[in-house]
Write a protein that holds these residues in place. Structure first.
Motif, PDB file in Angstrom:
ATOM      1  N   PRO A  81       3.704  -1.223  39.302  1.00 51.68           N
ATOM      2  CA  PRO A  81       3.917  -2.564  38.776  1.00 51.68           C
ATOM      3  C   PRO A  81       3.173  -2.797  37.461  1.00 51.68           C
ATOM      4  CG  PRO A  81       2.891  -2.616  40.962  1.00 51.68           C
ATOM      5  CD  PRO A  81       3.014  -1.190  40.562  1.00 51.68           C
ATOM      6  N   LEU A  82       3.919  -2.747  36.372  1.00 46.37           N
ATOM      7  CA  LEU A  82       3.294  -2.932  35.065  1.00 46.37           C
ATOM      8  C   LEU A  82       3.268  -4.410  34.668  1.00 46.37           C
ATOM      9  CD1 LEU A  82       4.935   0.055  33.146  1.00 46.37           C
ATOM     10  CD2 LEU A  82       2.687  -0.042  34.218  1.00 46.37           C
ATOM     11  N   GLY A  83       4.057  -5.224  35.375  1.00 44.89           N
ATOM     12  CA  GLY A  83       4.132  -6.649  35.047  1.00 44.89           C
ATOM     13  C   GLY A  83       2.756  -7.298  35.059  1.00 44.89           C
ATOM     14  N   GLU A  84       1.972  -6.998  36.064  1.00 48.79           N
ATOM     15  CA  GLU A  84       0.614  -7.561  36.182  1.00 48.79           C
ATOM     16  C   GLU A  84      -0.238  -7.190  34.981  1.00 48.79           C
ATOM     17  OE1 GLU A  84       2.231  -6.666  38.809  1.00 48.79           O
ATOM     18  OE2 GLU A  84       1.702  -7.974  40.485  1.00 48.79           O
ATOM     19  N   MET A  85      -0.095  -5.926  34.575  1.00 49.06           N
ATOM     20  CA  MET A  85      -0.887  -5.432  33.441  1.00 49.06           C
ATOM     21  C   MET A  85      -0.493  -6.173  32.166  1.00 49.06           C
ATOM     22  SD  MET A  85      -2.513  -3.070  34.967  1.00 49.06           S
ATOM     23  CE  MET A  85      -1.529  -1.798  35.701  1.00 49.06           C
ATOM     24  N   VAL A 236      19.653   0.594  32.701  1.00 45.62           N
ATOM     25  CA  VAL A 236      19.446   0.079  34.059  1.00 45.62           C
ATOM     26  C   VAL A 236      17.976  -0.300  34.237  1.00 45.62           C
ATOM     27  CG1 VAL A 236      19.440   0.680  36.512  1.00 45.62           C
ATOM     28  CG2 VAL A 236      21.392   1.274  35.088  1.00 45.62           C
ATOM     29  N   TYR A 237      17.759  -1.486  34.856  1.00 46.19           N
ATOM     30  CA  TYR A 237      16.418  -2.021  35.138  1.00 46.19           C
ATOM     31  C   TYR A 237      15.927  -1.364  36.428  1.00 46.19           C
ATOM     32  CZ  TYR A 237      13.042  -5.880  36.086  1.00 46.19           C
ATOM     33  OH  TYR A 237      11.929  -6.653  36.320  1.00 46.19           O
ATOM     34  N   GLY A 238      14.932  -0.509  36.333  1.00 49.89           N
ATOM     35  CA  GLY A 238      14.432   0.132  37.545  1.00 49.89           C
ATOM     36  C   GLY A 238      13.679   1.389  37.179  1.00 49.89           C
TER      37      GLY A 238
HETATM   38  N1  UDP Z   1       8.140  -0.736  31.098  1.00 51.25           N
HETATM   39  C1  UDP Z   1       7.708   0.324  30.325  1.00 51.25           C
HETATM   40  N2  UDP Z   1       8.428   1.488  30.353  1.00 51.25           N
HETATM   41  C2  UDP Z   1       9.548   1.655  31.094  1.00 51.25           C
HETATM   42  C3  UDP Z   1       9.981   0.566  31.888  1.00 51.25           C
HETATM   43  C4  UDP Z   1       9.245  -0.618  31.879  1.00 51.25           C
HETATM   44  O1  UDP Z   1       6.719   0.205  29.619  1.00 51.25           O
HETATM   45  O2  UDP Z   1      10.123   2.710  31.059  1.00 51.25           O
HETATM   46  C5  UDP Z   1       7.397  -2.003  31.031  1.00 51.25           C
HETATM   47  C6  UDP Z   1       8.245  -3.143  30.527  1.00 51.25           C
HETATM   48  O3  UDP Z   1       8.182  -3.196  29.123  1.00 51.25           O
HETATM   49  C7  UDP Z   1       7.660  -4.376  31.182  1.00 51.25           C
HETATM   50  C8  UDP Z   1       6.760  -3.819  32.272  1.00 51.25           C
HETATM   51  O4  UDP Z   1       6.986  -2.426  32.293  1.00 51.25           O
HETATM   52  O5  UDP Z   1       6.904  -5.147  30.286  1.00 51.25           O
HETATM   53  C9  UDP Z   1       7.028  -4.424  33.616  1.00 51.25           C
HETATM   54  O6  UDP Z   1       8.288  -4.125  34.004  1.00 51.25           O
HETATM   55  P1  UDP Z   1       9.101  -4.763  35.223  1.00 51.25           P
HETATM   56  O7  UDP Z   1       9.919  -5.912  34.741  1.00 51.25           O
HETATM   57  O8  UDP Z   1       9.809  -3.625  35.840  1.00 51.25           O
HETATM   58  O9  UDP Z   1       8.048  -5.427  36.215  1.00 51.25           O
HETATM   59  P2  UDP Z   1       7.079  -4.813  37.315  1.00 51.25           P
HETATM   60  O10 UDP Z   1       7.875  -4.653  38.557  1.00 51.25           O
HETATM   61  O11 UDP Z   1       6.565  -3.523  36.782  1.00 51.25           O
HETATM   62  O12 UDP Z   1       5.990  -5.829  37.431  1.00 51.25           O
END
Ligand code: UDP
Length: 566
Positions: A81-85, A236-238
């Motif tokens: 989960p990068l969203g938190e970061m 694709v988002y994932g």
């Molecule tokens: N992200 C990234 N590389 C990738 C895919 C996603 O850096 O190949 C980053 C993206 O820019 C976004 C963050 O990951 O700011 C969080 O993405 P996501 O919406 O998937 O949410 P999460 O589930 O990780 O909180």
């Protein structure tokens, strides 16, 4: 006084490095530095003449501490989960740019040091006053603070702000009520003012909307996007292969029209199981993902992850976000992922914010079980030309403006009960003079009291009182009137006068603890005031009650603030 800062070097130094999570945050801060500086200049200009107090702020990022297991850092390079970061990086930058005095803590030891609790003293209370005006943390950090501040935690908790992605509703937050009424979860029941929980998207207005920022485009980049967009390219988002499971049919439909790209993490020995026609780039650095999105026309969500930052990034880069509608909506009652989260919020699609606040042509939400509907959506997207778009609340300036307003105006340490409740010695029945006036051509009542009450933020002039339909929350009631529910106003409408202003014709009036009160029982015409201020709730719904709802206006594109809120 706080002065805007446009240089991030001091912040970057304080964040430090050594962990992948911190490096991710530093990279983001550096990349967005110019954008933050420009936003600070613009907001500084707009706020000229406003005195801004410099606050002493501690930011304790609980989930990154070794003591909470730091489960995230090792996952940063694997698509965890990068969203938190993203959000924490932006919060730290906001506080720094706003010119506050910032201390960052990433371990329990640093927390103890910052609070002045000698290490090894366990739960000894902190001696003397709290050395901070505000503490930003998360649920992990809250637990650690409780453990290490002992009794003084209770005394100082009004200074705490909890970064809470999905939100916490009042019924879950009040310990006694949650325990007695089945709202107790592993997270909630901290008895905070619910506005102390700060969410990633504006979910229920019971919480404060913190948000994050989306990278903005300059004029040259906009022109480049126009030139380079590839009409038949989809991303694709994932980031994890599991998010693609069972989607083969949808992918094969999409593949008839478009080239499909993915950014799924994989290890060299074991490529992910995605169809061979998908061009998988592996997990990309944020900057490279942006470049990919700039070329693509479509960003396709498969239903998970919920409510992340990526769809906003895609829309900002001129993609259309196509996502599944959830019917019935998913919630903690019917869906595993949300089970145990301290909210009853119903999630109507993968990303309800983009569905409700952005919508067409940028966001298309359809039933993915209906292949025909999906295919038609793809065909329409190919025909449409869509411009890049960012809601202003997700720009740097929007975030700075919002967080500045919170810091300067929200005060949960001041104890005041501005309005009489049923416990006050007032006679009933009777017809007390109402401080509410009917607005011309509207069902709303406005607040025009002849009694003086303590100052309040948002200013009371914004208050509009509505009576909900039965089985309808105040979130919905206000929304239907083009307004937003404002929990800070509940104390002003928890009164005999409000019922009489609405011509409620109550058979009786009592005060009870219930998260839908103040309200009227529809069959029995019994009126109920709220006895427990922590239970005032915009989100609460009851089939048997019509609720009294305090609504207010909001700035278009900045839903957290009313027109007179700055
Ligand atoms: N992200 C990234 N590389 C990738 C895919 C996603 O850096 O190949 C980053 C993206 O820019 C976004 C963050 O990951 O700011 C969080 O993405 P996501 O919406 O998937 O949410 P999460 O589930 O990780 O909180």
């Amino acid at each position: 006084q706080a002065f805007f800062r446009s240089n991030l070097s001091l912040l970057l130094e304080r964040v430090g490095s050594g962990k992948e999570s911190l490096s991710f945050m530093r990279r983001r801060m550096r990349r967005l530095a110019a954008q933050w500086a420009a936003a600070a200049r613009r907001l500084d200009e707009r706020l000229r003449g406003h005195y801004r107090e410099q606050k002493r702020i501690l930011v304790h990022v609980g989930f990154l501490t070794e003591e909470s297991g730091d489960v995230f850092s090792p996952k940063v390079l694997k698509g965890g989960p990068l969203g938190e970061m993203v959000q924490w990086a932006d919060i730290l930058t906001t506080l720094h740019v706003l010119g506050h005095n910032l201390k960052i803590s990433l371990s329990v030891k640093e927390l103890q040091g910052s609070l002045g609790v000698p290490p090894g003293r366990g739960s000894c209370p902190l001696i003397g006053p709290l050395p901070f005006d505000l503490i930003y943390t998360d649920y992990h950090g809250l637990q650690q603070m409780k453990q290490h501040m002992g009794l003084s935690f209770r005394q100082h908790r009004c200074h705490i702000r909890v970064i809470d992605t999905f939100g916490t509703e009042p019924a879950y937050n009040n310990e006694e009520y949650a325990t007695l009424n089945g709202y107790r979860t592993n997270w909630g029941y901290w008895n905070l003012n619910c506005k102390q929980y700060m969410t990633m998207f504006p979910h229920t207005p019971d919480n404060s909307f913190m948000g994050f920022v989306t990278e903005e485009l300059n004029q040259t980049e906009r022109l480049m996007i126009q030139r380079d967009k590839v009409n038949n390219m989809a991303v694709v988002y994932g980031k994890e292969a599991s998010m693609w499971k069972g989607k083969e049919k949808l992918l094969s439909i999409l593949h008839r029209y478009m080239d499909i790209h993915g950014t799924v993490y994989y290890e060299a020995q074991r490529p992910p199981e995605v169809p061979a026609f998908v061009r998988n780039h592996g997990l990309l650095p944020q900057q490279e993902l942006q470049q990919l999105l700039r070329k693509a026309k479509l960003f396709l969500g498969f239903g998970f992850p919920y409510e992340g930052p990526a769809p906003l990034e895609a829309i900002a880069n001129g993609c259309v976000f196509l996502q599944p509608k959830f019917s019935p909506p998913r919630s903690s009652v019917n869906h595993e992922f949300f089970r145990g989260k301290p909210t009853s919020r119903e999630v109507s699609s993968q990303h309800p914010y983009t569905e409700q606040y952005i919508g067409k042509p940028h966001v298309i939400t359809v039933d993915f079980n209906n292949s025909q509907e999906f295919e038609t959506a793809v065909q329409d997207i190919l025909k449409d030309k869509v411009e890049p778009f960012i809601p202003s609340e997700y720009t740097c300036e929007g975030m700075l403006e919002r967080v500045n307003a919170y810091i300067q105006h929200q005060d949960f340490c001041r104890h005041s009960s501005p309005f009489p409740t049923a416990n006050d010695s007032r006679s009933w029945p009777g017809n007390p003079p109402s401080p509410f006036l009917q607005l011309p051509n509207s069902t709303a009542l406005i607040w025009a009291p002849n009694i003086t009450a303590p100052a309040c933020w948002p200013p009371r002039s914004a208050l509009r009182l509505f009576l909900s339909l039965e089985d309808s929350s105040c979130v919905k009631t206000c929304q239907d009137a083009g307004l937003i529910c404002e929990p800070a106003f509940f104390p002003f409408i928890n009164s005999i006068e409000a019922f009489s202003g609405l011509n409620a014709q109550c058979e009786s009036l009592e005060a009870e603890k219930n998260h839908v009160f103040p309200a009227i029982h529809v069959d029995r015409r019994e009126c109920f005031q709220q006895k427990e201020p922590l239970l005032f709730s915009c989100a609460g719904v009851s089939a048997k009650h019509q609720r009294l709802c305090p609504c207010r206006d909001y700035i278009h594109g900045q839903v957290a603030l009313c027109r007179d809120c700055l």
